[in-house]
Scaffold this motif. Structure first.
Motif, PDB file in Angstrom:
ATOM      1  N   VAL A 118      -3.676  13.875   5.046  1.00  0.00           N
ATOM      2  CA  VAL A 118      -4.489  14.025   3.845  1.00  0.00           C
ATOM      3  C   VAL A 118      -5.494  12.887   3.876  1.00  0.00           C
ATOM      4  CG1 VAL A 118      -4.523  14.021   1.346  1.00  0.00           C
ATOM      5  CG2 VAL A 118      -2.598  15.015   2.539  1.00  0.00           C
ATOM      6  N   ASP A 120      -7.753  10.057   3.001  1.00  0.00           N
ATOM      7  CA  ASP A 120      -7.992   9.217   1.838  1.00  0.00           C
ATOM      8  C   ASP A 120      -9.272   8.435   2.072  1.00  0.00           C
ATOM      9  OD1 ASP A 120      -7.917   7.588  -0.329  1.00  0.00           O
ATOM     10  OD2 ASP A 120      -6.148   6.464   0.254  1.00  0.00           O
ATOM     11  N   LEU A 168      -3.107   5.925   6.819  1.00  0.00           N
ATOM     12  CA  LEU A 168      -2.009   6.712   6.252  1.00  0.00           C
ATOM     13  C   LEU A 168      -1.586   6.244   4.871  1.00  0.00           C
ATOM     14  CD1 LEU A 168       0.425   7.150   9.274  1.00  0.00           C
ATOM     15  CD2 LEU A 168      -1.295   8.731   8.443  1.00  0.00           C
ATOM     16  N   GLY A 169      -1.711   4.944   4.611  1.00  0.00           N
ATOM     17  CA  GLY A 169      -1.119   4.427   3.381  1.00  0.00           C
ATOM     18  C   GLY A 169      -2.019   3.472   2.643  1.00  0.00           C
ATOM     19  N   GLY A 171      -3.003   3.659  -0.148  1.00  0.00           N
ATOM     20  CA  GLY A 171      -2.584   3.555  -1.535  1.00  0.00           C
ATOM     21  C   GLY A 171      -1.400   2.629  -1.738  1.00  0.00           C
ATOM     22  N   LEU A 172      -0.844   2.079  -0.642  1.00  0.00           N
ATOM     23  CA  LEU A 172       0.308   1.182  -0.769  1.00  0.00           C
ATOM     24  C   LEU A 172      -0.077  -0.048  -1.580  1.00  0.00           C
ATOM     25  CD1 LEU A 172       1.961   1.135   2.758  1.00  0.00           C
ATOM     26  CD2 LEU A 172       3.092   1.615   0.619  1.00  0.00           C
TER      27      LEU A 172
ATOM     28  N   TYR B 181       5.286   7.666   4.222  1.00  0.00           N
ATOM     29  CA  TYR B 181       4.382   7.490   3.088  1.00  0.00           C
ATOM     30  C   TYR B 181       3.362   8.621   3.056  1.00  0.00           C
ATOM     31  CZ  TYR B 181       1.148   5.401  -0.229  1.00  0.00           C
ATOM     32  OH  TYR B 181       0.361   5.183  -1.320  1.00  0.00           O
ATOM     33  N   GLN B 182       2.810   8.921   4.259  1.00  0.00           N
ATOM     34  CA  GLN B 182       1.809   9.980   4.367  1.00  0.00           C
ATOM     35  C   GLN B 182       2.403  11.333   3.979  1.00  0.00           C
ATOM     36  OE1 GLN B 182      -1.330   9.851   4.883  1.00  0.00           O
ATOM     37  NE2 GLN B 182      -1.714  12.021   5.097  1.00  0.00           N
ATOM     38  N   VAL B 185       2.287  11.567   0.411  1.00  0.00           N
ATOM     39  CA  VAL B 185       0.927  11.781  -0.101  1.00  0.00           C
ATOM     40  C   VAL B 185       0.663  13.270  -0.327  1.00  0.00           C
ATOM     41  CG1 VAL B 185      -1.507  11.654   0.558  1.00  0.00           C
ATOM     42  CG2 VAL B 185      -0.048   9.650   0.809  1.00  0.00           C
ATOM     43  N   HIS B 186       1.241  14.120   0.529  1.00  0.00           N
ATOM     44  CA  HIS B 186       1.046  15.560   0.394  1.00  0.00           C
ATOM     45  C   HIS B 186       1.558  16.079  -0.944  1.00  0.00           C
ATOM     46  CE1 HIS B 186      -0.252  16.777   4.490  1.00  0.00           C
ATOM     47  NE2 HIS B 186       0.251  15.606   4.777  1.00  0.00           N
ATOM     48  N   VAL B 190      -2.662  10.328  -3.148  1.00  0.00           N
ATOM     49  CA  VAL B 190      -2.886   9.249  -2.192  1.00  0.00           C
ATOM     50  C   VAL B 190      -2.252   7.925  -2.597  1.00  0.00           C
ATOM     51  CG1 VAL B 190      -4.943  10.155  -1.088  1.00  0.00           C
ATOM     52  CG2 VAL B 190      -5.149   8.837  -3.205  1.00  0.00           C
ATOM     53  N   SER B 191      -2.082   7.694  -3.884  1.00  0.00           N
ATOM     54  CA  SER B 191      -1.541   6.401  -4.294  1.00  0.00           C
ATOM     55  C   SER B 191      -0.310   6.627  -5.153  1.00  0.00           C
ATOM     56  CB  SER B 191      -2.599   5.620  -5.072  1.00  0.00           C
ATOM     57  OG  SER B 191      -2.150   4.314  -5.295  1.00  0.00           O
ATOM     58  N   TYR B 192       0.848   6.176  -4.671  1.00  0.00           N
ATOM     59  CA  TYR B 192       2.069   6.322  -5.471  1.00  0.00           C
ATOM     60  C   TYR B 192       3.011   5.172  -5.173  1.00  0.00           C
ATOM     61  CZ  TYR B 192       4.269   8.226  -1.225  1.00  0.00           C
ATOM     62  OH  TYR B 192       4.758   8.388   0.034  1.00  0.00           O
TER      63      TYR B 192
END
Lengths: 215, 490
Positions: A118, A120, A168-169, A171-172, B181-182, B185-186, B190-192
């Motif tokens: 996805v 970002d 990939l991350g 948003g971390l 993590y990815q 995201v699905h 994107v941010s959690y």
């Protein structure tokens, strides 16, 4: 903006090849520092695109810790323990290392296509670069006999992981990034300390001479 | 109350490390060490009582959480951390009086020991997967200088292999967590919040391929750190060259922290990726580890390496237990982790006493211990029977649960192979220690210095636990273990 990030990712990958063929430890440290600058630039570009402040903090801490601090520590180590002009030995010679390295990069891009991503901040080509850099870093750590060279290989793999984390991350939370930076920094210092001890007790940092423990 | 208890628990070892770094006299180092680890033990037991009672203590949002699975590891870190700290006092005081180590090294040892315990406590308590990874990767970085403590050529070689291979392994595991993590995201955007409670709520909806990839990467990566074959090659070196109390922590505790990293990933990815496939991977690595370990056990001449290979065998067995998948085997695997921690640290304490006296690790150079060091000989004999899994000791119970659980799950081939390997491993482990204890004493009996009684106290404490658990598993412990098993085999 896509073009900028692709060019920068390409620079990160090229810097890895610099380390792959470096004969002297000092050259490898310079390659690592250069790669970290490029990585900091990638963070900066993604910050300008998205306006997320933690990416700016990442750009600054990458520049400070990975491009300046760790290379400075390594350079000092090289001056004090390993003769900085000495050529190090390989398990895999330069021509075959280049060939295998190219193969590993292609493998990185192939693996990247398999992962459902996805998007970002960064797209699939950067994902390919980051996986390639991780693989090349492990390869450098395996293909070199010198402990300091193995350390730079692991650091390169870690740079690849940082780039992968951006893809990939992104948003971390920032705390996680800081914890990772702390691990890298302390890990590099501890390994540097062990390399210095190795030079003191064994008289060289060639790990092919460390063969006392068997069975 | 738990809001403050967890941060306090984590602050204690850090404060102890800081005081240790500033203090000079050995007596102060010993007192601070003992006080810190008694406090950690008391706080951990308070927290665990709450967990068994149905509470889920947490702090700083979801950053720090204590659940049943983490609770099993917390129990191991706190108890074996305590016995190892007390043993360290006796062991290093002996080394100090023998002038094998200096005062500066003593200070460095205790400061690193406390930080090492801190990273392991953090692994058990981390509620966020990024923090969990950092803590587990941190255990290597802090303990590598402890492996290199004696500073000669062999420990240095062991420390280098240890840090390079397990750091590379941890990086592969990080790759796995990033893929996880990815995958999230699905579902979550994107941010959690990358914590277990958030992810486990959506676990069945993660993309299957990404979940399976994530688990395999974590299994291979932290498998290298947990000593699973074929990534185990650093383990016999590091776990035999470190000072004995550190060996007890490396083998008994740290391996379980890496295993926790694998099990957390398993619990989160199994619902989407299909538990059957993932269990097959665990079974394969587990059986291979046991096979490799038993081959090297049989041909071993160094008693500390013998114990190190036994750790590979035991961690392989834990992987088999979780891989078998039925509740009987999985709760057996949890009990196995606890049993192994106590009996392996007991054996490292007992062999540490031999090392202090004889200064050799060669099995052939030690004989007639029952005449020479009767108190240690009792520890060795009872300890090795417990570790090898003889009834009535508790390891027999957990090994039996795992093997019969695998049979119940119709995993006939693993069950038979594992049973055969356990039998061979039993003989390979008991025979050398039996000879060291009972064979005729050497002509020059009584050489070497006598060992102070502080090194016997933690060993006998572990012995009481090892024997006691064989007859009676207290009901809170049983609740903790079966609660942990439920998260892995619902």
């Amino acid at each position: 903006m896509d073009l900028t990030e692709y060019v920068l990712a390409g620079v990160v990958l090229l810097a890895t090849f610099w380390l792959l063929i470096a004969r002297r430890i000092r050259a490898a440290v310079n390659g690592y520092s250069f790669q970290s600058w490029a990585l900091a630039a990638v963070c900066l570009v993604t910050f300008l695109q998205s306006g997320r402040w933690h990416l700016l903090v990442m750009a600054l801490s990458t520049a400070a810790i990975k491009a300046l601090l760790i290379p400075a520590v390594l350079r000092r180590l090289v001056r004090e323990t390993v003769y900085d002009r000495r050529e190090t030995r390989y398990y895999v010679g330069v021509p075959s290392a280049l060939l295998l390295g190219t193969g590993l990069s292609v493998a990185g891009f192939v693996v990247a296509r398999q992962l459902p991503l996805v998007r970002d901040l960064l797209g699939e080509p950067v994902l390919g670069v980051s996986i390639a850099v991780v693989l090349l870093g492990f390869f450098i750590a395996l293909a070199r006999r010198d402990a300091a060279m193995q350390l730079t290989g692991l650091l390169v793999a870690e740079n690849g992981l940082l780039l992968l984390g951006l893809v990939l991350g992104a948003g971390l939370p920032m705390l996680v990034d800081f914890a990772l930076f702390l691990d890298v920094l302390v890990g590099a210092v501890v390994m540097g300390f062990l390399i210095a001890r190795m030079h003191e007790t064994v008289g060289s940092t060639d790990t092919s001479e460390l063969t006392r423990l068997r069975g | 109350m738990s809001q403050t208890l967890i941060p306090v628990l984590l602050a204690v070892p850090l404060a102890a490390a800081a005081v240790t770094w500033l203090a000079r006299p050995p007596a102060v180092l010993y007192a601070v060490g003992a006080a810190a680890h008694v406090t950690i033990l008391a706080l951990a037991i308070t927290l665990l009582t709450g967990v068994v009672g149905g509470a889920e203590p947490h702090a700083f949002g979801r950053w720090l959480v204590l659940d049943h699975l983490g609770g099993v590891v917390l129990l191991i870190v706190a108890t074996v951390g305590f016995t190892s700290a007390v043993y360290s006092i006796g062991y290093l005081h002996h080394e100090l009086t023998e002038r094998a180590v200096g005062r500066g090294e003593l200070r460095r040892y205790f400061a690193l020991l406390h930080v090492f315990v801190f990273t392991m406590l953090l692994s058990a308590l981390a509620g966020n997967l990024g923090l969990l990874w950092t803590a587990i990767a941190g255990t290597t970085i802090v303990s590598a200088p402890l492996v290199d403590f004696y500073g000669s050529r062999e420990p240095l070689e062991a420390a280098w292999k240890y840090i390079v291979l397990t750091t590379a392994g941890s990086m592969v595991a990080l790759l796995g967590y990033l893929v996880l993590y990815q995958a999230g995201v699905h579902v979550l955007g994107v941010s959690y919040d990358f914590s277990f409670s958030v992810l486990s709520a959506v676990a069945p909806r993660l993309p299957a391929a990404a979940a399976a990839t994530a688990f395999l990467l974590v299994l291979v990566g932290f498998g290298a750190k947990a000593g699973l074959a074929p990534m185990h090659t650093w383990l016999p070196d590091a776990h035999s060259q470190a000072p004995s109390p550190v060996c007890a922590l490396l083998s008994g505790v740290e391996l379980n922290c890496a295993m926790l990293g694998i099990l957390r990933a398993f619990a989160l990815t199994a619902p989407a990726a299909g538990a059957g496939r993932l269990r097959l991977a665990l079974l394969a690595f587990g059986v291979l580890s046991m096979l490799v370990a038993v081959v090297f056990l049989v041909s071993q001449r160094d008693f500390k390496r013998l114990l190190a290979y036994s750790s590979i065998e035991q961690m392989g067995l834990v992987a088999v237990g979780v891989g078998a998948g039925v509740p009987l085997a999985v709760s057996g695997a949890m009990l196995q982790m606890v049993n192994h921690a106590f009996s392996k640290s007991l054996m490292f304490f007992a062999t540490g006493n031999l090392l202090l006296r004889f200064r050799t690790r060669a099995i052939g150079s030690v004989a007639g211990l029952v005449h020479d060091m009767p108190a240690t000989a009792i520890l060795l004999i009872v300890g090795v029977l417990a570790l090898a899994g003889a009834p009535p000791f508790s390891l027999f119970v957990s090994e039996f649960s795992i093997v019969s659980g695998a049979a119940v799950a119709h995993q006939w081939a693993p069950a038979l192979i594992v049973a055969a390997l356990l039998a061979v491993g039993f003989l390979a482990l008991v025979w050398p220690f039996n000879r060291m204890a009972f064979s005729a004493p050497p002509g020059s009996a009584g050489q070497g210095t006598t060992v102070n009684p502080i090194v016997l106290l933690p060993a006998y404490l572990s012995l009481v636990v090892v024997v006691g658990l064989g007859f009676w598993v207290p009901s809170p412990l049983h609740a903790l273990l079966s609660g942990a098993a439920r998260t892995l085999a619902p």
